[in-house]
Scaffold this motif. Structure first.
Motif, PDB file in Angstrom:
ATOM      1  N   ASP A  31       0.946  -1.069  -0.045  1.00 42.52           N
ATOM      2  CA  ASP A  31      -0.047   0.016   0.023  1.00 42.52           C
ATOM      3  C   ASP A  31       0.825   1.269   0.022  1.00 42.52           C
ATOM      4  OD1 ASP A  31      -2.769  -0.484  -0.365  1.00 42.52           O
ATOM      5  OD2 ASP A  31      -2.914  -0.595   1.764  1.00 42.52           O
ATOM      6  N   ARG A  35       1.073   4.193  -2.667  1.00 46.20           N
ATOM      7  CA  ARG A  35       0.699   5.668  -2.778  1.00 46.20           C
ATOM      8  C   ARG A  35       1.983   6.349  -3.137  1.00 46.20           C
ATOM      9  NH1 ARG A  35      -1.351   3.840   2.141  1.00 46.20           N
ATOM     10  NH2 ARG A  35       0.495   3.946   3.203  1.00 46.20           N
ATOM     11  N   ARG A  80     -10.411   3.400 -13.335  1.00 49.59           N
ATOM     12  CA  ARG A  80      -9.902   3.990 -12.138  1.00 49.59           C
ATOM     13  C   ARG A  80      -8.770   4.878 -12.542  1.00 49.59           C
ATOM     14  NH1 ARG A  80     -11.117   2.783  -7.060  1.00 49.59           N
ATOM     15  NH2 ARG A  80      -9.248   3.486  -6.457  1.00 49.59           N
ATOM     16  N   TRP A  84      -5.730   0.714  -6.612  1.00 48.09           N
ATOM     17  CA  TRP A  84      -5.872   0.261  -5.420  1.00 48.09           C
ATOM     18  C   TRP A  84      -6.024  -1.108  -4.870  1.00 48.09           C
ATOM     19  CZ3 TRP A  84      -9.927  -3.267  -3.967  1.00 48.09           C
ATOM     20  CH2 TRP A  84     -10.067  -3.405  -2.504  1.00 48.09           C
TER      21      TRP A  84
END
Length: 209
Positions: A31, A35, A80, A84
């Protein structure tokens, strides 16, 4: 004279090398890595997870690579704007030392492909072709997720590297070449699977005869 205030556009190899300094601590979560990749996360995630499959370096990485690449491709297909990862995957982490070693061992591949890349044929990376590119990521990711040896992972890995750098550098011609390599890689892997199944059937038949 008015100065150009646009930020410099970094090449893929520069961003790739910078991965070694992302985050803090000895491990980096997927994650956190996602980011940190910013607006080029789709292409960079595919590149990061494709590269270990072209070097016999990290055993067992192909299944995780294939799943992540497939998820990225699906999100491109549905439009998108940023990738994610589900919590079950995003919370997983990789050792910083392992990531740095992968970057050092594969930067040569990135630089070689990047040298021929330049913005052209932009239609191949946008609109409907962006969706088709996502579909190719899903297909090749599914192949990587199969329990194949490094020999079976190498062709789709090469296709994914070419496709992702083409996307990152807005090089539609490189993306077209990646699609061609991906089709050939899929045919080769299918032939390999058929041969393995035929060998297994033959062996089983011989054992039970």
């Amino acid at each position: 004279m008015q100065e150009n205030s646009d930020p410099p556009v970094h090449r893929t190899s520069e961003i790739f090398l910078a991965l070694k300094t992302v985050g803090e601590g000895e491990r980096i979560s997927l994650d956190g890595l996602t980011r940190a990749l910013g607006d080029r996360a789709f292409g960079l995630l595919v590149l990061i997870f494709a590269l270990p499959n072209i070097i016999p370096m990290i055993p067992g990485v192909s299944t995780v690579s294939g799943i992540v690449i497939g998820i990225v491709g699906l999100q491109m297909m549905i439009g998108r704007h940023a990738p994610w990862l589900p919590a079950a995957i995003g919370e997983k982490s990789i050792p910083r030392a392992q990531l740095a070693a992968m970057v050092d061992r594969t930067i040569g591949w990135v630089a070689k492909v990047e040298r021929v890349a330049r913005p052209r044929w932009s239609f191949m990376t946008r609109g409907p072709m962006h969706v088709i590119l996502g579909a190719m990521f899903v297909l090749l990711g599914a192949i990587l997720a199969l329990p194949l040896s490094w020999v079976g992972n190498f062709p789709p890995g090469v296709a994914l590297v070419v496709l992702s750098i083409g996307l990152l550098e807005d090089d539609g011609m490189l993306v077209a070449a990646g699609h061609a390599i991906g089709i050939v890689a899929t045919a080769l892997v299918l032939a390999l699977v058929v041969a393995l199944v035929a060998a297994a059937i033959t062996s089983f038949g011989w054992l039970t005869a």
